[in-house]
Design a protein around this motif. Structure first.
Motif, PDB file in Angstrom:
ATOM      1  N   LYS A  85       0.816  -1.213   0.000  1.00 37.47           N
ATOM      2  CA  LYS A  85       0.000   0.000   0.000  1.00 37.47           C
ATOM      3  C   LYS A  85       0.851   1.265   0.000  1.00 37.47           C
ATOM      4  CE  LYS A  85      -3.550  -2.449   2.606  1.00 37.47           C
ATOM      5  NZ  LYS A  85      -4.211  -2.581   3.920  1.00 37.47           N
ATOM      6  N   ALA A  86       2.081   1.164   0.507  1.00 37.42           N
ATOM      7  CA  ALA A  86       2.963   2.332   0.538  1.00 37.42           C
ATOM      8  C   ALA A  86       3.967   2.339  -0.603  1.00 37.42           C
ATOM      9  CB  ALA A  86       3.710   2.366   1.873  1.00 37.42           C
ATOM     10  N   VAL A  89       3.710  -2.362  -7.601  1.00 33.26           N
ATOM     11  CA  VAL A  89       2.266  -2.596  -7.612  1.00 33.26           C
ATOM     12  C   VAL A  89       1.692  -2.172  -6.268  1.00 33.26           C
ATOM     13  CG1 VAL A  89       2.625  -5.033  -6.969  1.00 33.26           C
ATOM     14  CG2 VAL A  89       0.435  -4.313  -7.933  1.00 33.26           C
ATOM     15  N   THR A  90       0.619  -1.385  -6.314  1.00 27.67           N
ATOM     16  CA  THR A  90      -0.002  -0.873  -5.102  1.00 27.67           C
ATOM     17  C   THR A  90      -1.508  -1.072  -5.170  1.00 27.67           C
ATOM     18  OG1 THR A  90      -0.030   1.012  -3.567  1.00 27.67           O
ATOM     19  CG2 THR A  90      -0.379   1.507  -5.903  1.00 27.67           C
ATOM     20  N   ARG A  91      -2.192  -0.753  -4.092  1.00 29.57           N
ATOM     21  CA  ARG A  91      -3.639  -0.919  -4.012  1.00 29.57           C
ATOM     22  C   ARG A  91      -4.339   0.125  -4.884  1.00 29.57           C
ATOM     23  NH1 ARG A  91      -8.361   0.350  -0.946  1.00 29.57           N
ATOM     24  NH2 ARG A  91      -9.390  -1.499  -0.086  1.00 29.57           N
ATOM     25  N   TYR A  92      -5.492  -0.237  -5.418  1.00 32.51           N
ATOM     26  CA  TYR A  92      -6.291   0.718  -6.183  1.00 32.51           C
ATOM     27  C   TYR A  92      -6.500   1.998  -5.367  1.00 32.51           C
ATOM     28  CZ  TYR A  92      -7.507  -2.955  -9.545  1.00 32.51           C
ATOM     29  OH  TYR A  92      -7.450  -3.942 -10.498  1.00 32.51           O
ATOM     30  N   GLY A  93      -6.228   3.143  -5.990  1.00 32.70           N
ATOM     31  CA  GLY A  93      -6.405   4.423  -5.331  1.00 32.70           C
ATOM     32  C   GLY A  93      -5.168   4.936  -4.622  1.00 32.70           C
ATOM     33  N   GLY A 145       3.133  -3.324   3.827  1.00 31.58           N
ATOM     34  CA  GLY A 145       1.946  -4.127   4.066  1.00 31.58           C
ATOM     35  C   GLY A 145       0.969  -4.075   2.911  1.00 31.58           C
ATOM     36  N   GLY A 146       0.297  -5.184   2.679  1.00 27.83           N
ATOM     37  CA  GLY A 146      -0.618  -5.301   1.559  1.00 27.83           C
ATOM     38  C   GLY A 146      -0.008  -6.002   0.370  1.00 27.83           C
ATOM     39  N   THR A 202      -3.753   6.845   2.810  1.00 23.11           N
ATOM     40  CA  THR A 202      -2.722   7.526   3.602  1.00 23.11           C
ATOM     41  C   THR A 202      -1.331   7.363   2.996  1.00 23.11           C
ATOM     42  OG1 THR A 202      -2.275   5.586   4.979  1.00 23.11           O
ATOM     43  CG2 THR A 202      -4.034   7.077   5.711  1.00 23.11           C
ATOM     44  N   LEU A 203      -1.185   6.436   2.047  1.00 26.97           N
ATOM     45  CA  LEU A 203       0.081   6.180   1.341  1.00 26.97           C
ATOM     46  C   LEU A 203       1.150   5.574   2.226  1.00 26.97           C
ATOM     47  CD1 LEU A 203       0.173   9.467  -0.756  1.00 26.97           C
ATOM     48  CD2 LEU A 203      -0.970   7.313  -1.280  1.00 26.97           C
ATOM     49  N   THR A 204       0.737   5.044   3.367  1.00 27.00           N
ATOM     50  CA  THR A 204       1.661   4.304   4.216  1.00 27.00           C
ATOM     51  C   THR A 204       0.873   3.216   4.928  1.00 27.00           C
ATOM     52  OG1 THR A 204       3.447   4.502   5.850  1.00 27.00           O
ATOM     53  CG2 THR A 204       1.425   5.748   6.274  1.00 27.00           C
ATOM     54  N   ASN A 205       1.556   2.435   5.783  1.00 26.11           N
ATOM     55  CA  ASN A 205       0.878   1.335   6.460  1.00 26.11           C
ATOM     56  C   ASN A 205       1.766   0.798   7.574  1.00 26.11           C
ATOM     57  OD1 ASN A 205      -0.786  -0.755   7.183  1.00 26.11           O
ATOM     58  ND2 ASN A 205      -0.296  -2.056   5.439  1.00 26.11           N
TER      59      ASN A 205
END
Length: 429
Positions: free
Chosen positions: A51-52, A73-77, A125-126, A416-419
């Protein structure tokens, strides 16, 4: 009124400021640049998942002095504007075809490198669901089925990631092994209790000492019904991960650039500035969300009624990752571990006065909802009953998001662009 005392006079504002400080302390733009190595003789390849990862890629681009290329690769959004590093978006927490395609492209990117090249892996994370590459004989549908079952089982994050590592062709150090003989540096943002690198995004670039047998034990322990190819892969041992001492990862390096403790320390600093004494109870509290709530409710009650072990006013801070067992698989509940914790805390505290709380996921998403968490006030239970809502019924249906939304007490941050995992703050005034 302005200044710290104004914040202290408004418990909801104070709690939100603590949460915001925790998130801000974990921003890649702040914590990543000090960990960058010098450029190599050859190519610099950036890969990543989580996610970050997009925010990490943007921070890296801004501070890198030489040529650069790569893909994360990151989460949608959660995408960020990068010029040289491509950002792919995919599904979390259940993987999808976009994640599979991105994983295949990352594999191709690190294949055939030389000893003069450098790979920088940005892992947060993610990444477990975003970096999806089914193991031998498995399909994306198999991985989706197992992931969905794990999320509903009540297994800890370490247990879930043990299973995931052994069902992947990239996790458990396999992606790192593919980078050999290039130099490999992994930059990690921890979202797991204990900050073990192999548990962050299931450890794609670090060695793993767990085994297929352990993964099978976890599946049996939680009575998870897995597809036949999954069981066959684990029973055959073909899903084994890269073990400590493997020559391909012997010279690689992993650095933790931020973690839950750093976020809690930042929140504690804001509390002190507001004249409230903070107490950090732990950065890695685990267990069923409602059980964690009962324990923290007991401590809160002792503080509120007897001034033990801490004097009022104070704020009790904690992090970690609770779990949620879905009570009714056919239910309609909308929940996540943070709001489930908070609703269970409200039920346990009853009508105890002068207690406010906030629980939220620092990535801005609690469960699968685009809601970070929620706020608890001394009159939460009374307001719920006045609206015809039975708190215990909502808890039994794992429907805490609906509960707090109807009260107007959800905490919504956007990406939040972090996790750095869960954040909990209980203010005893």
């Amino acid at each position: 009124m302005s200044g710290p005392n104004a914040t202290a006079a408004d418990p909801r504002a104070l709690l939100r400021s603590l949460f915001d400080a925790a998130v801000a302390a974990a921003q890649p733009a702040l914590c990543l640049p000090p960990h960058l190595p010098p450029p190599p003789k050859g190519r610099t390849i950036v890969i990543g998942a989580g996610k970050a990862s997009a925010a990490m890629a943007m921070a890296l681009e801004a501070h890198w002095p030489g040529p650069l290329e790569g893909l994360v690769v990151t989460r949608y959004g959660y995408q960020q504007p990068c010029q040289r590093i491509e950002i792919i978006q995919a599904s979390h927490p259940v993987p999808d075809a976009a994640g599979l395609a991105a994983s295949q492209r990352i594999t191709a990117l690190v294949t055939g490198l030389t000893a003069d090249d450098l790979v920088i892996a940005l892992i947060s994370g993610g990444g477990s669901s975003l970096l999806v590459a089914p193991g031998e004989g498995l399909t994306l549908a198999d991985k989706q089925a197992v992931n969905t079952a794990l999320l509903a089982s009540g297994a800890t994050i370490a247990e879930m990631n043990c299973v995931r590592r052994h069902l992947s062709s990239l996790k458990g150090g396999r992606l790192g092994a593919l980078c050999h003989p290039a130099k490999l540096l992994t930059l990690l943002i921890s979202d797991v209790p204990g900050d073990a690198p192999m548990d962050i995004a299931s450890g794609p670039t670090v060695t793993d000492a767990t085994t297929c047998a352990e993964a099978l034990d976890i599946i049996a322990r939680y009575r998870i019904d897995v597809p036949a190819p999954v069981r066959a892969l684990l029973e055959s041992g073909r899903g084994e991960t890269i073990k400590p001492g493997d020559a391909r990862l012997q010279d690689s390096e992993a650095r933790m650039i931020t973690a839950p403790q750093i976020a809690l320390d930042a929140a504690a600093g804001v509390a002190r500035a507001a004249g409230i004494t903070p107490y950090i109870l732990g950065d890695s509290l685990e267990g069923e969300a409602r059980d964690v709530a009962k324990v923290l409710a007991g401590i809160t009650r002792q503080v509120a009624l007897h001034g033990q072990p801490f004097q009022r006013p104070c704020v009790l801070l904690s992090g970690g990752e609770a779990t949620v067992t879905i009570r009714n698989p056919q239910g309609t509940g909308r929940g996540g571990r943070n709001v489930e914790f908070l609703l269970a805390l409200a039920v346990a505290l009853g009508d105890l006065d002068n207690v406010h709380a906030l629980a939220g996921d620092t990535d801005g998403v609690d469960g699968i909802e685009e809601i970070a968490g929620a706020l608890l006030t001394p009159d939460t239970i009374a307001r719920a009953w006045a609206m015809g809502m039975n708190p215990r019924s909502y808890l039994d249906n794992n429907d805490a998001h609906s509960f707090f939304q109807k009260l107007g007490d959800s905490v919504v941050t956007g990406p939040t662009l972090t996790n750095v995992n869960d954040f909990r703050a209980i203010l005893v005034a």
